[in-house]
Structure formats: C-alpha cells, structure tokens
Design an enzyme around this catalytic site. Structure first.
Site, mmCIF file in Angstrom:
data_model
loop_
_atom_site.group_PDB
_atom_site.id
_atom_site.type_symbol
_atom_site.label_atom_id
_atom_site.label_comp_id
_atom_site.label_asym_id
_atom_site.label_seq_id
_atom_site.Cartn_x
_atom_site.Cartn_y
_atom_site.Cartn_z
ATOM 1 N N CYS A 120 0.851 -1.364 0.212
ATOM 2 C CA CYS A 120 -0.005 0.027 -0.107
ATOM 3 C C CYS A 120 0.730 1.200 -0.087
ATOM 4 O O CYS A 120 0.457 2.426 -0.230
ATOM 5 C CB CYS A 120 -0.971 -0.066 1.288
ATOM 6 S SG CYS A 120 -1.930 -1.292 1.347
ATOM 7 N N HIS A 260 -3.471 7.122 3.038
ATOM 8 C CA HIS A 260 -3.920 5.690 2.583
ATOM 9 C C HIS A 260 -5.323 5.406 3.116
ATOM 10 O O HIS A 260 -5.772 5.358 3.838
ATOM 11 C CB HIS A 260 -2.838 4.424 3.017
ATOM 12 C CG HIS A 260 -3.201 3.049 2.609
ATOM 13 N ND1 HIS A 260 -3.435 2.765 1.281
ATOM 14 C CD2 HIS A 260 -3.359 2.090 3.085
ATOM 15 C CE1 HIS A 260 -3.949 1.507 1.327
ATOM 16 N NE2 HIS A 260 -3.838 1.137 2.437
ATOM 17 N N ASN A 290 -10.237 -0.171 -0.281
ATOM 18 C CA ASN A 290 -8.726 -0.269 -0.181
ATOM 19 C C ASN A 290 -8.230 -0.673 -1.219
ATOM 20 O O ASN A 290 -8.500 -1.693 -1.726
ATOM 21 C CB ASN A 290 -8.362 -1.080 1.084
ATOM 22 C CG ASN A 290 -6.740 -1.132 1.434
ATOM 23 O OD1 ASN A 290 -6.022 -0.653 0.341
ATOM 24 N ND2 ASN A 290 -6.188 -1.572 2.184
HETATM 25 O O1 UT7 Z 1 -4.157 -1.533 3.535
HETATM 26 C C1 UT7 Z 1 -3.081 -1.944 4.217
HETATM 27 C C2 UT7 Z 1 -3.330 -1.892 5.693
HETATM 28 N N1 UT7 Z 1 -4.551 -2.394 6.196
HETATM 29 C C3 UT7 Z 1 -5.231 -2.047 7.099
HETATM 30 O O2 UT7 Z 1 -4.620 -1.192 7.551
HETATM 31 C C4 UT7 Z 1 -6.315 -2.716 7.833
HETATM 32 C C5 UT7 Z 1 -6.204 -2.507 9.161
HETATM 33 N N2 UT7 Z 1 -7.295 -3.079 9.959
HETATM 34 C C6 UT7 Z 1 -8.681 -2.981 10.084
HETATM 35 O O3 UT7 Z 1 -8.929 -2.000 9.170
HETATM 36 C C7 UT7 Z 1 -9.420 -3.601 10.902
HETATM 37 O O4 UT7 Z 1 -8.936 -4.202 11.850
HETATM 38 C C8 UT7 Z 1 -10.538 -4.447 10.303
HETATM 39 C C9 UT7 Z 1 -11.784 -3.631 9.300
HETATM 40 C C10 UT7 Z 1 -9.983 -5.461 9.218
HETATM 41 C C11 UT7 Z 1 -11.539 -5.243 11.051
HETATM 42 O O5 UT7 Z 1 -11.953 -4.407 11.924
HETATM 43 P P1 UT7 Z 1 -12.081 -4.650 13.670
HETATM 44 O O6 UT7 Z 1 -12.511 -3.626 14.432
HETATM 45 O O7 UT7 Z 1 -10.381 -4.768 13.876
HETATM 46 O O8 UT7 Z 1 -12.767 -5.942 13.758
HETATM 47 P P2 UT7 Z 1 -12.363 -7.564 14.398
HETATM 48 O O9 UT7 Z 1 -11.213 -8.219 13.366
HETATM 49 O O10 UT7 Z 1 -11.583 -7.479 15.618
HETATM 50 O O11 UT7 Z 1 -13.658 -8.349 14.208
HETATM 51 C C12 UT7 Z 1 -14.706 -7.808 15.290
HETATM 52 C C13 UT7 Z 1 -15.837 -8.837 15.044
HETATM 53 C C14 UT7 Z 1 -15.404 -10.041 15.146
HETATM 54 O O12 UT7 Z 1 -16.554 -10.843 15.694
HETATM 55 P P3 UT7 Z 1 -16.434 -11.393 17.005
HETATM 56 O O13 UT7 Z 1 -15.130 -12.093 17.231
HETATM 57 O O14 UT7 Z 1 -16.177 -10.239 17.869
HETATM 58 O O15 UT7 Z 1 -17.723 -12.231 17.289
HETATM 59 C C15 UT7 Z 1 -15.198 -10.310 13.623
HETATM 60 O O16 UT7 Z 1 -15.704 -11.751 13.161
HETATM 61 O O17 UT7 Z 1 -16.518 -8.557 13.903
HETATM 62 C C16 UT7 Z 1 -16.643 -9.599 13.110
HETATM 63 N N3 UT7 Z 1 -16.316 -9.248 11.778
HETATM 64 C C17 UT7 Z 1 -17.554 -8.776 10.770
HETATM 65 N N4 UT7 Z 1 -18.773 -8.947 11.111
HETATM 66 C C18 UT7 Z 1 -19.595 -8.495 10.147
HETATM 67 C C19 UT7 Z 1 -15.249 -9.413 10.627
HETATM 68 N N5 UT7 Z 1 -15.586 -8.863 9.480
HETATM 69 C C20 UT7 Z 1 -17.042 -8.977 9.397
HETATM 70 C C21 UT7 Z 1 -17.745 -8.380 8.542
HETATM 71 N N6 UT7 Z 1 -18.860 -8.321 8.829
HETATM 72 N N7 UT7 Z 1 -17.289 -8.243 7.117
#
Ligand code: UT7
Length: 333
Positions: A120, A260, A290
């Site tokens: 990225c 980004h 993204n």
């Molecule tokens: O481009 C290169 C750099 N990339 C980035 O900078 C991305 C960095 N990371 C992020 O943007 C975030 O970590 C994400 C958007 C990928 C995820 O957000 P988060 O707040 O960190 O969520 P998480 O992965 O901790 O998931 C929280 C909950 C989980 O459920 P439980 O375990 O709490 O029951 C996931 O299973 O949200 C659930 N979840 C979803 N629910 C509905 C994960 N993806 C989804 C989804 N829809 N698409």
C-alpha cells in the site's frame, strides 16, 4: 533522455489521472456473498462500495485508463515519456512486468519499464524513485502509476477481508525542471519482521502454486486486521511527521492530507495524532475501498479534479501496508 544542464534539477508534477473498472460492488451486494451487513462495514471501515475488475480486465488495463488521462491532462505526447514505473501487488503476471504490458498498450517501445512492490506504500515509494531518477538527470519525463486489482487476490468466502478491497489505478506525470521542486521530501520505511500479518503466502518461490495452496486460499490476501491496525496508526503518523520536517514546512503549511484509504478509523486516528482537523483530510474510502498501491494517487487525482487543490498547494501523501512498509511525502501540486 533530453540534454539537461548543470543547474540542480528539480521535479515538476505535470498532471495526474485515475481510472476504475465499471462494475461497482456495494455493501448490499456483499451481504449476499458472506455473513456481513452494511452497518458493520460502514461503522468499522467507512466503506460503502468498491470497483471490481471484469474477469478479462487485468491491472494494466485499468492502469491504461489512468495513464491516458494523466498524459492528456499533462498536454504531452506519450512519446515524451522516457520511463514507466508501476507500483502494484497484483501484476498482470509474475513476469513480464505490468509496466511492460502498459508500455505496449500505450503504443510505446524501447523506453525502460518496471514494476515496484511496496504494497500500500507503493505509490509513495514510486515518488521517491521518480524523484531520484529525475534529480540525477537519468530520466526527464516519468509516468508513475499506482494500480491494483485486489479483487483478483481476494478470498470471497472470508468476511474478514473480502469487504475491504477494491480495484483501480492512478497515474502521475513527473518532469525534470530547473525552476520547480515539487517533491519537497520523501520519507520511507519498512519492517519485514511483520510480513505474516498481511500477505499472500503462495505462488512465489517460497510456496509454489499447487492444488493444496489453491484449496487453502493461499493465493489470496491473508490479514490479521487488528494487529495491522495497531501498527498502521503510529507508522503513518511517523511517516507524515518525518516528511514534513524534511520538507522544511510546518503542518499549517499543508493544504490537504491524503492518507492511504484502508480504514476510516485509522484515518481519523492519524489525523487526531497529527492535530489536523478532518476538513483538511481527503477521504474517498466510501467510494473505493482499499486499492493498495492506487489509493493515495487516485485520491490525489480526485482532489485535484474536484477543485479541492489548486496549483501551488502543498499536500502530504502518507501510507502504510504489507511488509510492513510505510511512507510519507510532501508535494506541491
Ligand atoms: O491496506 C493495508 C493496511 N490495512 C489496514 O490498515 C487494515 C487494518 N485493519 C482494519 O482496518 C480492521 O482491523 C478491520 C476492518 C479489518 C477489522 O475491524 P476490527 O474492528 O479490527 O474487527 P475485528 O477483526 O476485531 O472483528 C470484530 C468482530 C469479529 O466478531 P467477534 O469475534 O467479535 O464475534 C469478527 O468476526 O467483527 C466480526 N467481523 C465481521 N462482522 C460482520 C469481521 N468482519 C466482519 C464483517 N461483517 N465483514
């Protein structure tokens, strides 16, 4: 390569361009593919839609639209370009480079062309490469492209990642100048010890393609989102701060910050740490998702085309991605 004089050479940014595949995938469309919902995607990422390339559309095809628009806006002939650099993590093929395919699609021959991989942060690494090539007198007019079709390496059964990525391309024409110094600073960094937090493990020499790697979705983007998030914020803050210090300017001198576009919460956290109000931060994540190497340049192009930036304005581009890699630069439009 034209004849260049003894005076110290700087860089002029002649123009930018961008291009997106026609197909748009909305959050509502994603609800039909995986167990997700619009509310989760918008509140956790800020994304509402993303563009998706057609099955027969490769990264160089999307790059071509952006390159043509930049060439037209720069009011130059394609034949004046003497180097093509394409930043991408989704090349048309392993080899030859996407830059070579783009060269042919532009009707060009013989000029050097190569790809650059810094995930990225790729476009900002590309700005550094273009600056060095121009200031050294090696090349005079460079076509720099950031292009990715992340949909082609997405696991469409994994809701943790498939809602995040899109396709698109941005381009910039940079030219040697004795008067201008439009790339005031570039600050780059990387830490390979974090490689397995954001990667596509198979298909290379480490794990060549096999039935097993395909069955295990190892030809798709695998990410530990939370860990990436935690690293992204401080590294983007550091990259932006370093670039501003190096440029000799102050935060107040910067008209627009273009980060980004990976997550709205990351963008807001970075802005807060830099004490920049959100009205000075450009955001188009809701429209594009993204797009890795293409995010900062497509956002910059939109900011220019919609009149948010005028000639002479100072802009900070800052990015963070797989590697980890990060980078920031201060440029004058
Ligand atoms: O481009 C290169 C750099 N990339 C980035 O900078 C991305 C960095 N990371 C992020 O943007 C975030 O970590 C994400 C958007 C990928 C995820 O957000 P988060 O707040 O960190 O969520 P998480 O992965 O901790 O998931 C929280 C909950 C989980 O459920 P439980 O375990 O709490 O029951 C996931 O299973 O949200 C659930 N979840 C979803 N629910 C509905 C994960 N993806 C989804 C989804 N829809 N698409």
């Amino acid at each position: 390569m034209g004849k260049l004089m003894n005076k110290k050479l700087g860089v002029e940014i002649l123009a930018t361009g961008s291009s997106f595949p026609q197909k748009v995938l909305t959050n509502a469309d994603l609800e039909k593919i995986v167990d997700t919902n619009d509310e989760w995607i918008v509140s956790r990422t800020g994304m509402r839609q993303r563009h998706i390339a057609a099955p027969n559309e490769a990264t160089s095809d999307v790059a071509l639209g952006a390159a043509r628009q930049a060439i037209e806006s720069a009011k130059i002939q394609a034949g004046e370009i003497d180097l093509i650099v394409v930043a991408t993590v989704t090349p048309d093929m392993f080899f030859p480079s996407t830059a070579c395919f783009l060269q042919t699609k532009l009707g060009l021959k013989n000029i050097p062309a190569f790809d650059l991989l810094a995930a990225c942060s790729g476009f900002i690494y590309g700005i550094g490469v273009a600056k060095a090539f121009i200031e050294s007198g090696m090349y005079k007019t460079i076509l720099l492209v950031g292009a990715d079709c992340l949909s082609k390496i997405t696991n469409w059964t994994d809701r943790n990642t498939c809602v995040l990525f899109g396709d698109g391309a941005g381009a910039m024409i940079l030219r040697a100048s004795e008067e201008k110094n439009a790339i005031l600073s570039v600050s780059l960094g990387a830490d390979g010890s974090y490689a397995d937090l954001l990667y596509m493990p198979a298909g290379g020499s480490f794990k060549p393609a096999s039935h097993e790697t395909v069955d295990a979705f190892e030809h798709t983007t695998i990410m530990k989102g939370k860990d990436v998030f935690k690293n992204a914020v401080p590294k983007m803050v550091k990259a932006a701060e370093e670039a501003i210090v190096k440029s000799g300017k102050k935060v107040e001198d910067i008209k627009l910050f273009i980060p980004h576009q990976a997550n709205m919460r990351i963008i807001e956290a970075v802005a807060k740490k830099l004490s920049i109000s959100m009205d000075r931060v450009f955001v188009n994540i809701h429209k594009t998702g993204n797009i890795s190497s293409a995010t900062t340049i497509t956002a910059l192009d939109e900011a220019i085309r919609t009149g948010k930036l005028q000639k002479g304005d100072l802009v900070v581009l800052v990015a963070f991605g797989g590697g980890f890699t990060w980078g920031g630069c201060v440029i004058e439009i």
